[in-house]
Design a protein around this motif. Structure first.
Motif, PDB file in Angstrom:
ATOM      1  N   THR A  83       0.858  -1.185   0.000  1.00  0.00           N
ATOM      2  CA  THR A  83       0.000   0.000   0.000  1.00  0.00           C
ATOM      3  C   THR A  83       0.896   1.238   0.000  1.00  0.00           C
ATOM      4  OG1 THR A  83      -0.126   0.031   2.416  1.00  0.00           O
ATOM      5  CG2 THR A  83      -1.827  -1.214   1.255  1.00  0.00           C
ATOM      6  N   ASP A  85       2.279   4.924   1.861  1.00  0.00           N
ATOM      7  CA  ASP A  85       2.591   5.429   3.192  1.00  0.00           C
ATOM      8  C   ASP A  85       1.695   6.603   3.572  1.00  0.00           C
ATOM      9  OD1 ASP A  85       4.778   3.743   4.002  1.00  0.00           O
ATOM     10  OD2 ASP A  85       5.999   4.734   2.491  1.00  0.00           O
ATOM     11  N   ARG A  86       1.126   7.261   2.594  1.00  0.00           N
ATOM     12  CA  ARG A  86       0.336   8.468   2.828  1.00  0.00           C
ATOM     13  C   ARG A  86      -1.101   8.261   2.357  1.00  0.00           C
ATOM     14  NH1 ARG A  86       4.877  12.562   0.228  1.00  0.00           N
ATOM     15  NH2 ARG A  86       6.520  12.163   1.779  1.00  0.00           N
ATOM     16  N   GLY A  87      -1.968   9.076   2.911  1.00  0.00           N
ATOM     17  CA  GLY A  87      -3.377   9.003   2.554  1.00  0.00           C
ATOM     18  C   GLY A  87      -3.731   9.986   1.455  1.00  0.00           C
ATOM     19  N   ASN A  93      -6.161   2.780  -1.008  1.00  0.00           N
ATOM     20  CA  ASN A  93      -5.639   1.919   0.062  1.00  0.00           C
ATOM     21  C   ASN A  93      -6.721   1.038   0.667  1.00  0.00           C
ATOM     22  OD1 ASN A  93      -2.786   2.712   0.219  1.00  0.00           O
ATOM     23  ND2 ASN A  93      -3.561   4.707   0.820  1.00  0.00           N
ATOM     24  N   LYS A 121       2.778   2.188   5.130  1.00  0.00           N
ATOM     25  CA  LYS A 121       2.269   2.459   6.480  1.00  0.00           C
ATOM     26  C   LYS A 121       0.761   2.221   6.583  1.00  0.00           C
ATOM     27  CE  LYS A 121       4.170   5.965   8.366  1.00  0.00           C
ATOM     28  NZ  LYS A 121       4.548   7.365   8.692  1.00  0.00           N
ATOM     29  N   LYS A 122       0.010   2.540   5.537  1.00  0.00           N
ATOM     30  CA  LYS A 122      -1.445   2.399   5.601  1.00  0.00           C
ATOM     31  C   LYS A 122      -1.859   0.933   5.777  1.00  0.00           C
ATOM     32  CE  LYS A 122      -2.594   6.690   5.275  1.00  0.00           C
ATOM     33  NZ  LYS A 122      -3.307   7.371   6.378  1.00  0.00           N
ATOM     34  N   ASP A 125      -0.748  -0.360   9.384  1.00  0.00           N
ATOM     35  CA  ASP A 125      -1.605   0.111  10.479  1.00  0.00           C
ATOM     36  C   ASP A 125      -2.965  -0.583  10.469  1.00  0.00           C
ATOM     37  OD1 ASP A 125       0.451   1.783  11.158  1.00  0.00           O
ATOM     38  OD2 ASP A 125      -0.433   3.585  10.268  1.00  0.00           O
ATOM     39  N   HIS A 139       7.855   0.684   6.317  1.00  0.00           N
ATOM     40  CA  HIS A 139       7.185   1.968   6.158  1.00  0.00           C
ATOM     41  C   HIS A 139       8.185   3.006   5.649  1.00  0.00           C
ATOM     42  CE1 HIS A 139       8.970   2.149  10.194  1.00  0.00           C
ATOM     43  NE2 HIS A 139       9.019   3.460  10.029  1.00  0.00           N
TER      44      HIS A 139
END
Length: 291
Positions: A83, A85-87, A93, A121-122, A125, A139
């Protein structure tokens, strides 16, 4: 009804938000061009590698190399989830994570142990909150300009676990960039390697004499092939992330325009109401003085 000052403050805030979303759209567009060039150049290489490997492996027994042998009983499944790391990438994601969770739930229902390798990171988590083991989480890799060394590191990790018997199969879940407007979650079985399921080159087969032997070549090429598959998943996911973020920021910019239009209309109505009230007060006062 809100006051004129409140509406004016809201209009100013939305306009500032629009500037941010527009800038993020431009940044994502620039990054997408670079990421798209990388995956477009790499896809033919990965496909040709698959065809060549199929040609080599078709004439040997699967027991000649541990990466070709299929386990009689699959007890442990490794899922590599890639995925961002950022939204701020829309549902990109979420779709990948839901695909991984559905796959993990189906494997668990079959009585298999599921272990995750999370890149991004997404995904890490989200899986942490689920009832699954995370063997390794990477990440701050997808947000940087990664190279093939990341795929080598991931490949060594899963190959070592597979040969040691800690994993019986490994499935890669990534986002495939079909177009700028469409990014599709894909599931790919990385281990064991099954060349016969790939698209072999068309046309008559040629007979070759290999030096060194086919077995020695496979011992060298099979680990590289795993790395190539992982790297393709990383490149596809990176390009898909930028495309999804560009589309999300474009939609957000349009939404800001709609909100500003609605707030401007509300501001004009409130202003007109205030002016009408003041005129009525003036007229009422004048009539009172006449009386």
């Amino acid at each position: 009804m809100p006051s004129l000052k409140d509406v004016k403050v809201k209009i100013s805030a939305v306009k500032k938000t629009k500037q941010i979303t527009k800038a993020m759209n431009m940044v994502a567009s620039a990054k997408l061009r670079k990421a798209q060039e990388r995956i477009v150049r790499f896809r033919p290489y990965a496909q040709k590698f698959y065809e060549m490997l199929s040609e080599l492996a078709s004439g040997v027994d699967a027991s000649t190399h541990p990466l070709l042998s299929v386990r009689e009983e699959v007890k442990t499944t490794g899922i590599m989830l890639v995925t961002s790391d950022r939204g701020l990438a829309g549902s990109f994601n979420v779709n990948l994570i839901n695909t991984a969770k559905r796959l993990a739930a189906s494997k668990k229902a079959e009585g298999k142990v599921v272990k995750f390798y999370c890149v991004g990171k997404k995904g890490r988590d989200a899986i942490r909150k689920a009832d699954f083991e995370i063997v390794r989480g990477y990440h701050d890799k997808m947000s940087s300009a990664f190279d093939f060394s990341l795929a080598n590191e991931l490949g060594r990790e899963i190959i070592g676990a597979y040969i040691a018997g800690a994993l019986d199969e490994v499935i890669l879940i990534y986002g495939e960039l079909e177009s700028i407007a469409r990014q599709t979650p894909r599931s790919l079985t990385v281990l064991p390697i099954k060349p016969e399921e790939g698209k072999a080159s068309s046309g008559p087969r040629s007979e070759y004499i290999y030096e060194p032997s086919v077995v020695d070549l496979l011992a060298e090429l099979l680990p590289r092939f795993v790395n190539v598959q992982v790297y393709r998943g990383l490149l596809d996911t990176s390009a898909s992330e930028h495309a999804a973020r560009m589309a999300a920021m474009d939609n957000a910019t349009r939404a800001c325009d709609d909100i500003v239009g609605a707030l401007t209309l509300a501001y004009n109505k409130a202003r007109q109401t205030t002016i009408t009230k003041e005129l009525m007060d003036i007229v009422g006062g004048a009539e009172a003085l006449k009386g």
